[in-house]
Design an enzyme around this catalytic site. Structure first.
Site, PDB file in Angstrom:
ATOM      1  N   GLY A  72      20.767  27.518 -11.191  1.00  0.00           N
ATOM      2  CA  GLY A  72      20.033  26.888 -10.081  1.00  0.00           C
ATOM      3  C   GLY A  72      18.561  27.023 -10.417  1.00  0.00           C
ATOM      4  N   SER A 101      22.813  29.545 -17.207  1.00  0.00           N
ATOM      5  CA  SER A 101      21.526  28.881 -16.950  1.00  0.00           C
ATOM      6  C   SER A 101      20.516  29.872 -16.341  1.00  0.00           C
ATOM      7  CB  SER A 101      21.773  27.656 -16.063  1.00  0.00           C
ATOM      8  OG  SER A 101      20.635  26.839 -15.995  1.00  0.00           O
ATOM      9  N   ALA A 102      20.119  29.707 -15.071  1.00  0.00           N
ATOM     10  CA  ALA A 102      19.181  30.655 -14.454  1.00  0.00           C
ATOM     11  C   ALA A 102      19.717  32.089 -14.512  1.00  0.00           C
ATOM     12  CB  ALA A 102      18.905  30.254 -13.008  1.00  0.00           C
ATOM     13  N   HIS A 117      19.831  25.405 -21.739  1.00  0.00           N
ATOM     14  CA  HIS A 117      19.768  23.927 -21.754  1.00  0.00           C
ATOM     15  C   HIS A 117      18.840  23.460 -22.871  1.00  0.00           C
ATOM     16  CE1 HIS A 117      21.589  23.370 -17.667  1.00  0.00           C
ATOM     17  NE2 HIS A 117      20.911  24.445 -17.349  1.00  0.00           N
ATOM     18  N   GLU A 149      23.215  23.293 -24.450  1.00  0.00           N
ATOM     19  CA  GLU A 149      24.307  23.198 -23.470  1.00  0.00           C
ATOM     20  C   GLU A 149      25.633  23.252 -24.217  1.00  0.00           C
ATOM     21  OE1 GLU A 149      23.749  19.734 -21.043  1.00  0.00           O
ATOM     22  OE2 GLU A 149      22.065  20.641 -19.974  1.00  0.00           O
TER      23      GLU A 149
END
Lengths: 242, 242
Positions: free
Chosen positions: B91, B124-125, B161, B197
């Site tokens: 997020g 991700s985050a 990413h 990714e």
């Protein structure tokens, strides 16, 4: 703030043009109208200040303006106090804002521009720091500034280099619109003007007009985003976030 | 740190796969090997915590694991102290890190993972905050965390990413590589692993292996970036930034 004179460029570069060239007429008109002969350039967003100064001097000299680099002045606050016009260039917004705080320039520039009417130009990171805060920069947070609050020359946010989602992209990172919407979920957020590369915002006092080539997209909390066209009067932005 | 067990995903999504599906085998192996039956999920990077919990429960339940949302627990620090495994989802990295500081989870999670060997998964985050700092996130700085220093479960940085520059792009904003190079110009920076990714890093103690589908690009200060392939042992990263 009735004296405020701002020219806020989305970017210094536009595909097919030399550095700053796409905005040559707007920049020339802006500086000439304000009887500026020498621009004080702030290169803090890029590491090599001298190389950056040379890059900016080339077009500005060609258009008849002298440029001084603030990094070559003995006292940066004094330099701002004497400046005929201030131009903050692009690069990394976090590095730039931290340098502005470290050199005590945040208050100095704000006072000169808002109270004394000194013309301010910004491009990319230099546009980000001109707004309410750097909350809508695209840059990587490579250093930690003492605050995300910025010069507040305008009370809203700008997202420079605004770009529409690529419909066929296979990349799963958030789109620019996703990111701006995340910002608008936060309670302290306000309106965000997504300026496409080639677009710029010209502000005189409480009047703001979209200029350049490519337009913008406006993001207001709890509303669908709206396309804005070149030539559009967007002065109502000053009311939104006051 | 000899007990450290980490699975750090570049993203939750990979084109052509359902949510987390591309990593199903790695996740299942990681949790089964560590005899985990229930995962403590931290949804702070997304505003709607319950919706996010449901999204994550779907695949994890299907693979035989229970999921508890930390937002439903009375005391988040207690929940971490009892957790069999911790998963921090993606997020907005700034929102996530601020929430981790606000809820006093930074030290609690760090202690559990590094000293007590509780398995940690991030996407991700959730991968950004597992590293040295959030200096190499792609996210917009929508809130101001008290620091960019993160959980420091590994001593280097990751850029999730990671994406190569589009050779025919007309966009003039910095490429991902430009941004990482700007970070490496700063004196406190260290090595950055750009995870594409579909790639993930599996860490056991001081051993790290690149897994998944797509590989990574390694950025070391004053060196040219290097391509890394799936299956590569990257344990030397622990020495670089120690």
């Amino acid at each position: 703030m009735a004296k405020r004179q701002l020219l806020l460029l989305s970017s210094s570069q536009l595909h097919g043009y030399e550095f700053l060239e796409f905005a040559s007429r707007d920049i020339t008109d802006f500086l000439s109208k304000n009887k500026v002969s020498t621009v004080l350039f702030v290169p803090f967003a890029i590491k090599d200040h001298n190389a950056y100064l040379k890059k900016v001097e080339k077009p500005l000299n060609q258009w008849g303006f002298k440029v001084e680099g603030i990094h070559n002045q003995e006292n940066p606050v004094d330099a701002v106090e004497k400046a005929e016009a201030i131009f903050i260039g692009g690069g990394n917004t976090f590095r730039l804002l931290k340098a502005l705080y470290d050199t005590k320039l945040v208050t100095a520039i704000r006072t000169r521009v808002l109270e004394e009417g000194v013309p301010y130009m910004g491009a990319s990171a230099g546009t980000n720091v001109a707004t309410r805060s750097i909350n809508t920069t695209n840059d990587m947070p490579i250093v930690y500034p003492p605050s995300f609050e910025a010069l507040k020359l305008v009370p809203f946010n700008i997202n420079p280099h605004y770009i529409d989602a690529e419909p066929n992209s296979k990349h799963k990172g958030e789109t620019r619109e996703d990111r701006i919407r995340q910002y608008l979920e936060e309670k302290d957020s306000c309106t965000v003007l997504g300026l496409r590369e080639g677009a710029l915002l010209h502000v005189e006092g409480y009047n703001a007009v979209l200029k350049g080539f490519t337009g913008a997209k406006l993001f207001v909390r709890d509303q669908e985003p709206v396309e804005m066209k070149i030539g559009e009067d967007v002065s109502y932005l000053f009311k939104d976030c006051a």
